[in-house]
Design an enzyme around this catalytic site. Structure first.
Site, PDB file in Angstrom:
ATOM      1  N   LYS A  22     -20.085  26.703  -3.863  1.00 51.13           N
ATOM      2  CA  LYS A  22     -20.073  26.598  -3.021  1.00 51.13           C
ATOM      3  C   LYS A  22     -18.973  24.824  -2.616  1.00 51.13           C
ATOM      4  O   LYS A  22     -18.803  24.553  -1.481  1.00 51.13           O
ATOM      5  CB  LYS A  22     -21.270  27.287  -1.219  1.00 51.13           C
ATOM      6  CG  LYS A  22     -20.941  26.531  -0.595  1.00 51.13           C
ATOM      7  CD  LYS A  22     -21.871  27.511   0.013  1.00 51.13           C
ATOM      8  CE  LYS A  22     -23.574  25.924   0.481  1.00 51.13           C
ATOM      9  NZ  LYS A  22     -23.525  25.726   1.855  1.00 51.13           N
ATOM     10  N   ASN A  23     -20.294  23.931  -2.896  1.00 53.61           N
ATOM     11  CA  ASN A  23     -21.061  22.352  -2.475  1.00 53.61           C
ATOM     12  C   ASN A  23     -19.907  21.344  -3.085  1.00 53.61           C
ATOM     13  O   ASN A  23     -19.124  20.825  -2.435  1.00 53.61           O
ATOM     14  CB  ASN A  23     -21.319  21.978  -2.795  1.00 53.61           C
ATOM     15  CG  ASN A  23     -23.191  22.867  -1.112  1.00 53.61           C
ATOM     16  OD1 ASN A  23     -22.590  23.170  -0.534  1.00 53.61           O
ATOM     17  ND2 ASN A  23     -24.411  22.217  -1.515  1.00 53.61           N
ATOM     18  N   CYS A 117     -27.143  24.670   8.678  1.00 52.03           N
ATOM     19  CA  CYS A 117     -28.648  25.383   8.465  1.00 52.03           C
ATOM     20  C   CYS A 117     -29.751  24.847   9.119  1.00 52.03           C
ATOM     21  O   CYS A 117     -29.969  23.441  10.015  1.00 52.03           O
ATOM     22  CB  CYS A 117     -29.197  24.566   7.213  1.00 52.03           C
ATOM     23  SG  CYS A 117     -29.012  26.101   5.614  1.00 52.03           S
ATOM     24  N   ARG A 122     -29.519  16.059  10.348  1.00 56.39           N
ATOM     25  CA  ARG A 122     -28.438  15.871   9.673  1.00 56.39           C
ATOM     26  C   ARG A 122     -27.350  15.019   9.591  1.00 56.39           C
ATOM     27  O   ARG A 122     -26.097  15.527   9.839  1.00 56.39           O
ATOM     28  CB  ARG A 122     -27.486  16.779   8.464  1.00 56.39           C
ATOM     29  CG  ARG A 122     -28.034  17.462   7.198  1.00 56.39           C
ATOM     30  CD  ARG A 122     -28.244  18.644   6.066  1.00 56.39           C
ATOM     31  NE  ARG A 122     -28.091  20.223   6.655  1.00 56.39           N
ATOM     32  CZ  ARG A 122     -27.737  20.611   4.970  1.00 56.39           C
ATOM     33  NH1 ARG A 122     -27.332  20.117   4.299  1.00 56.39           N
ATOM     34  NH2 ARG A 122     -27.885  21.945   5.611  1.00 56.39           N
ATOM     35  N   PRO A 123     -27.558  13.669  10.195  1.00 53.38           N
ATOM     36  CA  PRO A 123     -26.490  13.161  11.323  1.00 53.38           C
ATOM     37  C   PRO A 123     -25.577  12.427  10.364  1.00 53.38           C
ATOM     38  O   PRO A 123     -24.878  12.545   8.891  1.00 53.38           O
ATOM     39  CB  PRO A 123     -27.945  11.714  10.872  1.00 53.38           C
ATOM     40  CG  PRO A 123     -28.906  11.750  10.059  1.00 53.38           C
ATOM     41  CD  PRO A 123     -28.483  12.880   9.721  1.00 53.38           C
ATOM     42  N   ASP A 125     -23.704   9.984  11.466  1.00 51.85           N
ATOM     43  CA  ASP A 125     -23.864   8.726  11.979  1.00 51.85           C
ATOM     44  C   ASP A 125     -22.829   8.073  10.764  1.00 51.85           C
ATOM     45  O   ASP A 125     -22.105   6.541  11.075  1.00 51.85           O
ATOM     46  CB  ASP A 125     -24.947   8.117  12.691  1.00 51.85           C
ATOM     47  CG  ASP A 125     -25.707   8.371  11.865  1.00 51.85           C
ATOM     48  OD1 ASP A 125     -25.965   8.445  10.543  1.00 51.85           O
ATOM     49  OD2 ASP A 125     -26.695   7.391  11.707  1.00 51.85           O
ATOM     50  N   GLN A 126     -23.709   8.676   9.809  1.00 54.00           N
ATOM     51  CA  GLN A 126     -23.570   7.929   8.345  1.00 54.00           C
ATOM     52  C   GLN A 126     -21.302   7.678   8.197  1.00 54.00           C
ATOM     53  O   GLN A 126     -21.133   7.223   7.870  1.00 54.00           O
ATOM     54  CB  GLN A 126     -23.932   7.763   7.392  1.00 54.00           C
ATOM     55  CG  GLN A 126     -25.181   7.848   7.352  1.00 54.00           C
ATOM     56  CD  GLN A 126     -25.686   6.500   7.164  1.00 54.00           C
ATOM     57  OE1 GLN A 126     -25.519   5.484   6.584  1.00 54.00           O
ATOM     58  NE2 GLN A 126     -26.662   6.287   8.631  1.00 54.00           N
ATOM     59  N   ASP A 311     -31.753  21.797  -3.370  1.00 53.34           N
ATOM     60  CA  ASP A 311     -31.730  23.025  -2.790  1.00 53.34           C
ATOM     61  C   ASP A 311     -32.553  23.745  -4.180  1.00 53.34           C
ATOM     62  O   ASP A 311     -32.409  24.779  -4.312  1.00 53.34           O
ATOM     63  CB  ASP A 311     -30.241  23.032  -3.138  1.00 53.34           C
ATOM     64  CG  ASP A 311     -29.806  22.731  -1.689  1.00 53.34           C
ATOM     65  OD1 ASP A 311     -30.123  22.542  -0.756  1.00 53.34           O
ATOM     66  OD2 ASP A 311     -27.890  22.207  -2.386  1.00 53.34           O
ATOM     67  N   ILE A 333     -36.162  15.167   0.684  1.00 55.64           N
ATOM     68  CA  ILE A 333     -35.070  14.282   1.469  1.00 55.64           C
ATOM     69  C   ILE A 333     -34.632  14.964   2.942  1.00 55.64           C
ATOM     70  O   ILE A 333     -33.967  14.576   3.534  1.00 55.64           O
ATOM     71  CB  ILE A 333     -33.437  15.667   0.139  1.00 55.64           C
ATOM     72  CG1 ILE A 333     -33.905  15.633  -1.051  1.00 55.64           C
ATOM     73  CG2 ILE A 333     -32.910  15.986   1.236  1.00 55.64           C
ATOM     74  CD1 ILE A 333     -33.428  13.818  -1.503  1.00 55.64           C
ATOM     75  N   ARG A 403     -24.648  32.880   2.391  1.00 53.98           N
ATOM     76  CA  ARG A 403     -24.219  31.496   3.409  1.00 53.98           C
ATOM     77  C   ARG A 403     -23.510  30.827   1.315  1.00 53.98           C
ATOM     78  O   ARG A 403     -22.679  30.507   1.954  1.00 53.98           O
ATOM     79  CB  ARG A 403     -24.614  30.886   3.789  1.00 53.98           C
ATOM     80  CG  ARG A 403     -24.282  31.285   6.042  1.00 53.98           C
ATOM     81  CD  ARG A 403     -25.409  30.098   6.216  1.00 53.98           C
ATOM     82  NE  ARG A 403     -24.257  28.523   6.044  1.00 53.98           N
ATOM     83  CZ  ARG A 403     -25.667  27.664   5.408  1.00 53.98           C
ATOM     84  NH1 ARG A 403     -27.019  28.632   6.100  1.00 53.98           N
ATOM     85  NH2 ARG A 403     -24.725  26.614   4.879  1.00 53.98           N
TER      86      ARG A 403
END
Length: 423
Positions: A22-23, A117, A122-123, A125-126, A311, A333, A403
């Site tokens: 998926k990722n 999720c 999980r920002p 901004d990066q 994960d 994390i 998912r």
């Protein structure tokens, strides 16, 4: 709402086919937006998040055809709406991956701040910081990230980007944006996950110039345009790791076809230390175990790849619940990623948490009960616990599981588990 009904106590034997990741599939679907040529992806998993991403890119004017065999054909030549609206983004964080490709090819993008999720903030901004370093003008208003090139610019400009923390989707966004930027981009502190390398290999097949993927410094020489390609999505290491933990817990002898042991070093090392027999074999991974009660509980600390993956934390914790001894697990994390603990305790597990640390004391047996999935990997840990618990376990809210796992209960049934989906 679907539930899984599991009758525990069976060992697992046989062979499981590991699906595409998926990722890797999600960023690769977005990478297809970088070209007007047709792109074919093979081994794309049948998952809710993939369906959402396809809906998202179709909404932009892209044609995308999906076959039952995992082949997806994409043509983004008629893309006319470079935006990702909230309605389509709210269920899936990965939609932010459309930002880099849209900005690079069209010079503008409007992407809703993501949902997804419930495992912590999980920002993005990066992502914004990195694309701004390449010259993008970005504002965040009314829940949307609105990005465009400065007046008179035709392309993004290469830059040296150093993120404050390792970010997988950030690295992917920068990779895709930099492929079409002017000049050289250097990504420092880049994520090293296999899915990043897989995306880079796809971009290279499309004509991108990339080196250093799989390390913490990636160099990209921008090109004028990218062409189409055919690319096979890498096997899902988290699905493979989940099945390894399931077999270790229940006992049995299973081959994971297409599983990549070289992408699971940290998990396999812990399973071996626990007492399971895990070997890389041609075309897959072979796991043998005499069951959780014969194994020794293992402590670990989650960290970025190639460390122990966050994960896999919940699934390995389920195994520790029935192993011998006590183990300490530290989650570095994501915050609030111990939501499965209370549900495992309902099944008879002995776990205490304090902030980012969980201490698991192995017990001789778990007993079936009704439990509730709270997020994707938490739901997988409850399935593993249910497979070893006495009596019947019902896992509710398994839309979380759908998912990220392609036909999990069918695959488990295929190797001997007593598990069925019920309404």
């Amino acid at each position: 709402m679907d539930k899984l009904l599991i009758r525990g106590g069976r060992t697992l034997q046989g062979e499981v086919l590991v699906s595409g990741a998926k990722n890797a599939a999600l960023p690769e679907l977005c990478a297809a937006l970088l070209t007007a040529d047709p792109v074919t992806l093979l081994n794309v998993p049948q998952l809710q998040d993939v369906s959402t991403m396809l809906k998202l890119i179709r909404n932009m004017g892209v044609t995308a055809e999906r076959a039952d065999d995992g082949t997806v054909r994409i043509n983004a030549s008629a893309l006319n709406t470079p935006e990702a609206p909230y309605e389509l983004v709210k269920t899936m964080r990965a939609s932010v991956l459309a930002l880099g490709p849209l900005l690079a090819r069209f010079g503008e993008a409007t992407v809703s701040l993501p949902g997804g999720c419930a495992i912590g903030s999980r920002p993005v901004d990066q992502h914004i910081k990195g694309l701004a370093a390449m010259g993008a003008e970005i504002v965040v208003e009314h829940g949307y990230i609105i990005a465009k090139l400065p007046a008179g610019w035709k392309r993004l400009k290469g830059a040296r980007i150093t993120t404050d923390m390792v970010t997988v989707t950030g690295t992917e966004n920068f990779l895709m944006a930099a492929a079409l930027a002017e000049g050289e981009t250097v990504l420092e502190n880049a994520a090293q996950e296999p899915e990043i390398s897989d995306l880079a290999e796809m971009l290279i097949a499309m004509g991108a110039q990339i080196e250093g993927h799989g390390t913490s410094r990636i160099r990209i020489q921008g090109v004028d345009q990218l062409h189409g390609c055919t690319h096979r999505v890498v096997a899902d290491r988290i699905e493979a790791g989940t099945f390894l933990c399931a077999v270790a817990a229940t006992g049995g002898d299973v081959v994971l076809r297409h599983g990549r042991a070289d992408h699971l070093d940290a998990v396999i090392e812990k399973l071996r230390e626990a007492g399971a027999d895990v070997q890389a074999v041609e075309g897959g991974i072979h796991v043998k175990s005499r069951g959780g009660a014969t194994l020794k509980a293992q402590g670990f600390r989650t960290t970025e790849y190639p460390g122990f993956p966050t994960d896999m934390q919940a699934q390995f914790m389920a195994l520790n619940c029935i192993a011998q001894g006590t183990a300490t697990v530290t989650e570095t994390i994501f915050e609030n990623r111990f939501m499965h603990v209370n549900e495992l305790v309902r099944l008879g597990a002995k776990i205490q948490t304090d902030g980012k640390v969980a201490v698991i004391e192995g017990v001789p047996r778990l007993s079936g009960a009704t439990v509730m999935a709270t997020d994707l990997r938490a739901s997988a840990s409850l399935v593993i616990a249910g497979l070893v618990a006495d009596g019947e376990t019902v896992v509710d809210r398994i839309y979380h599981l759908d998912r990220g796992y392609d036909c999990m209960e069918a695959k488990l049934r295929g190797i001997g588990a007593d598990i069925e989906r019920v309404a």
